[in-house]
Design an enzyme around this catalytic site. Structure first.
Site, PDB file in Angstrom:
ATOM      1  N   TYR A 143      -4.414   4.244   6.283  1.00 55.82           N
ATOM      2  CA  TYR A 143      -4.888   3.286   7.306  1.00 55.82           C
ATOM      3  C   TYR A 143      -6.131   3.830   7.998  1.00 55.82           C
ATOM      4  O   TYR A 143      -7.059   3.088   8.307  1.00 55.82           O
ATOM      5  CB  TYR A 143      -3.814   3.040   8.364  1.00 55.82           C
ATOM      6  CG  TYR A 143      -2.642   2.222   7.900  1.00 55.82           C
ATOM      7  CD1 TYR A 143      -2.642   0.837   8.038  1.00 55.82           C
ATOM      8  CD2 TYR A 143      -1.525   2.825   7.351  1.00 55.82           C
ATOM      9  CE1 TYR A 143      -1.565   0.078   7.623  1.00 55.82           C
ATOM     10  CE2 TYR A 143      -0.435   2.077   6.932  1.00 55.82           C
ATOM     11  CZ  TYR A 143      -0.454   0.705   7.069  1.00 55.82           C
ATOM     12  OH  TYR A 143       0.611  -0.045   6.656  1.00 55.82           O
ATOM     13  N   LYS A 182       0.839  -1.189   0.000  1.00 50.81           N
ATOM     14  CA  LYS A 182       0.000   0.000   0.000  1.00 50.81           C
ATOM     15  C   LYS A 182       0.878   1.243   0.000  1.00 50.81           C
ATOM     16  O   LYS A 182       2.027   1.133   0.432  1.00 50.81           O
ATOM     17  CB  LYS A 182      -0.952   0.028   1.198  1.00 50.81           C
ATOM     18  CG  LYS A 182      -0.350  -0.234   2.581  1.00 50.81           C
ATOM     19  CD  LYS A 182       0.795   0.533   3.118  1.00 50.81           C
ATOM     20  CE  LYS A 182       0.738   2.018   3.237  1.00 50.81           C
ATOM     21  NZ  LYS A 182       2.011   2.606   3.773  1.00 50.81           N
TER      22      LYS A 182
HETATM   23  P1  NAD Z   1      12.442   1.584   1.946  1.00 51.94           P
HETATM   24  O1  NAD Z   1      12.924   2.907   1.490  1.00 51.94           O
HETATM   25  O2  NAD Z   1      12.985   1.061   3.208  1.00 51.94           O
HETATM   26  O3  NAD Z   1      12.716   0.494   0.810  1.00 51.94           O
HETATM   27  C1  NAD Z   1      12.470   0.747  -0.550  1.00 51.94           C
HETATM   28  C2  NAD Z   1      13.278  -0.208  -1.393  1.00 51.94           C
HETATM   29  O4  NAD Z   1      13.108   0.137  -2.766  1.00 51.94           O
HETATM   30  C3  NAD Z   1      14.789  -0.149  -1.110  1.00 51.94           C
HETATM   31  O5  NAD Z   1      15.320  -1.430  -1.083  1.00 51.94           O
HETATM   32  C4  NAD Z   1      15.341   0.613  -2.312  1.00 51.94           C
HETATM   33  O6  NAD Z   1      16.670   0.244  -2.632  1.00 51.94           O
HETATM   34  C5  NAD Z   1      14.369   0.173  -3.408  1.00 51.94           C
HETATM   35  N1  NAD Z   1      14.327   1.082  -4.531  1.00 51.94           N
HETATM   36  C6  NAD Z   1      14.363   0.720  -5.826  1.00 51.94           C
HETATM   37  N2  NAD Z   1      14.317   1.788  -6.624  1.00 51.94           N
HETATM   38  C7  NAD Z   1      14.267   2.870  -5.837  1.00 51.94           C
HETATM   39  C8  NAD Z   1      14.222   4.263  -6.091  1.00 51.94           C
HETATM   40  N3  NAD Z   1      14.205   4.756  -7.330  1.00 51.94           N
HETATM   41  N4  NAD Z   1      14.183   5.086  -5.024  1.00 51.94           N
HETATM   42  C9  NAD Z   1      14.174   4.632  -3.768  1.00 51.94           C
HETATM   43  N5  NAD Z   1      14.216   3.302  -3.463  1.00 51.94           N
HETATM   44  C10 NAD Z   1      14.277   2.436  -4.500  1.00 51.94           C
HETATM   45  O7  NAD Z   1      10.853   1.657   1.986  1.00 51.94           O
HETATM   46  P2  NAD Z   1       9.876   0.694   2.767  1.00 51.94           P
HETATM   47  O8  NAD Z   1       9.555   1.278   4.084  1.00 51.94           O
HETATM   48  O9  NAD Z   1      10.397  -0.690   2.714  1.00 51.94           O
HETATM   49  O10 NAD Z   1       8.526   0.841   1.889  1.00 51.94           O
HETATM   50  C11 NAD Z   1       8.345   0.140   0.675  1.00 51.94           C
HETATM   51  C12 NAD Z   1       6.841   0.069   0.358  1.00 51.94           C
HETATM   52  O11 NAD Z   1       6.187  -0.618   1.414  1.00 51.94           O
HETATM   53  C13 NAD Z   1       6.147   1.420   0.260  1.00 51.94           C
HETATM   54  O12 NAD Z   1       5.171   1.372  -0.746  1.00 51.94           O
HETATM   55  C14 NAD Z   1       5.480   1.597   1.607  1.00 51.94           C
HETATM   56  O13 NAD Z   1       4.302   2.385   1.571  1.00 51.94           O
HETATM   57  C15 NAD Z   1       5.141   0.186   1.962  1.00 51.94           C
HETATM   58  N6  NAD Z   1       5.091  -0.038   3.412  1.00 51.94           N
HETATM   59  C16 NAD Z   1       4.050  -0.720   3.926  1.00 51.94           C
HETATM   60  C17 NAD Z   1       3.989  -0.965   5.274  1.00 51.94           C
HETATM   61  C18 NAD Z   1       2.871  -1.783   5.854  1.00 51.94           C
HETATM   62  O14 NAD Z   1       2.698  -1.801   7.063  1.00 51.94           O
HETATM   63  N7  NAD Z   1       2.111  -2.489   5.027  1.00 51.94           N
HETATM   64  C19 NAD Z   1       4.977  -0.470   6.134  1.00 51.94           C
HETATM   65  C20 NAD Z   1       6.058   0.219   5.571  1.00 51.94           C
HETATM   66  C21 NAD Z   1       6.118   0.418   4.200  1.00 51.94           C
END
Ligand code: NAD
Length: 368
Positions: free
Chosen positions: A223, A138
């Protein structure tokens, strides 16, 4: 009877025939693995950031029907680390450039897209074209158009699509749904929902509009929006929203704090708040004709607490991600649509767009 059905499915699957089971959904080409419920489905994670590392991969170890089979990452060090830590075979490890080759890999059944919001669409479409079922984090994407493209691609490929709405599988939230549905305290009268936190690193993608689509609202306000919808059991009829920015430099591209008001068709009203600028907002409250119910904290990964006017809710803490992934795996095995399909993700993006529209126009937005 169930044994007959299973034997039938396995026989058909081995012959590789496309079949539509009488579920009312589009026909799937049943793969051998999907037809063998005793086997765990292979999940490949796209994007090995914070969520994949700290929640999803550990969650996968607790699932009944899933296993971490593959990874997609642009960082060689991460690929090596994950390969060693989770014993992932070399042929199941992809970069963003080699990702499409996943279509030749029968060990991967599901692609779980865990990338920045504005990349969910591209990787969902590519995964569907590779013949994989897709779980997208999401918010589903950053526009209604992108969400629709994801739905269309999965439909065309006869693959299932679900959105990572983990709360919809958690006992405390299921109880909020039940209290409303069964009118335990009579009809719902009003709802308050809020989720926010103080965001750190000013250089992260969450603060860049092109990658995030928006700020706190897209990330965590969603949420609260979800909470109002499943607590009331209704879809919003009108939305009015307001925004404030105390740090216009840090939040130059995306929203910082938003307050919005929803009127549902029955007349029930909801007040919601989201913010990237302070901690402590983490609540879902509903007032009913003869009582009340509340979750606080409501949306954290664990440690949820629920109360009604009659006392504390007594439910186990579950791993949200394990529960969500097991549900999706079972949907695939049983050839049934997820309860959080692409259409559910699209509905929220449409509503979030209405919230932004209300802020920009200064008007109440009436929804069809
Ligand atoms: P994060 O920044 O920790 O991880 C993102 C990943 O994408 C990294 O591994 C990064 O290297 C990669 N990536 C690839 N191309 C990229 C670019 N152009 N710019 C930046 N990063 C790039 O983020 P996250 O917290 O893991 O979030 C990822 C997704 O998960 C988001 O859509 C977020 O909304 C969602 N999320 C959901 C929940 C939940 O509870 N369901 C919680 C946190 C995050």
């Amino acid at each position: 009877m169930e044994q007959d059905r299973r034997t039938f499915i396995q026989t058909v699957a081995k012959s590789g025939i496309a079949i539509s089971l009488a579920t009312g959904s589009a026909p799937f080409v049943i793969t051998t693995r999907a037809a063998e419920p005793e086997k765990k489905l292979g999940f490949a994670l796209v994007g090995l950031g914070s969520l994949s590392t700290n929640q999803i991969a550990p969650g996968l170890q607790k699932t009944k029907y899933c296993r971490l089979a593959g990874i997609v990452s642009g960082t060689p060090e991460k690929r090596q680390k994950w390969k060693a830590q989770y014993n992932i075979p070399e042929q199941n490890i992809y970069t963003y450039e080699t990702f499409d080759k996943i279509k030749d890999n029968p060990d991967i059944d599901v692609v779980y897209v865990v990338l920045p919001n504005a990349m969910h669409g591209e990787y969902t479409v590519r995964a569907a074209q590779a013949g994989k079922h897709v779980l997208s984090e999401k918010p589903m994407e950053v526009s209604v158009k992108k969400c629709q493209e994801m739905i269309d691609a999965c439909k065309k490929a006869n693959r299932l699509l679900a959105v990572g709405y983990r709360c919809q599988f958690v006992p405390f939230h299921l109880e909020m749904m039940r209290i409303g549905r069964e009118k335990v305290f009579g009809p719902v009268k009003a709802i308050e929902a809020s989720f926010g936190f103080k965001i750190g690193d000013p250089t992260q993608w969450r603060l860049k509009k092109a990658l995030a689509g928006g700020g706190a609202l897209m990330d965590v306000g969603i949420y609260a929006l979800q909470g109002t919808r499943y607590t009331s059991g209704e879809e919003p009829a009108e939305i009015t929203a307001f925004e404030t920015k105390s740090d216009p430099v840090k939040f130059k591209e995306v929203d910082e704090t938003i307050n919005w008001h929803i009127k549902f068709p029955s007349g029930v009203m909801a007040n919601c708040t989201t913010s990237y600028n302070f901690n402590g907002l983490n609540r879902l409250f509903a007032g009913y004709e003869t009582g009340w119910a509340q979750l606080d904290p409501a949306y954290s990964y664990g440690g949820l607490e629920g109360k009604t006017g009659k006392g504390a809710m007594d439910f186990p803490q579950v791993d949200h991600f394990a529960t969500e992934m097991d549900d999706f795996a079972q949907c695939i095995m049983q050839n049934k649509k997820s309860k959080v399909p692409g259409e559910e993700g699209l509905r929220d993006i449409r509503l979030l767009s209405a919230i932004y529209e209300s802020i920009h126009s200064g008007k109440t937005i009436k929804l069809k």
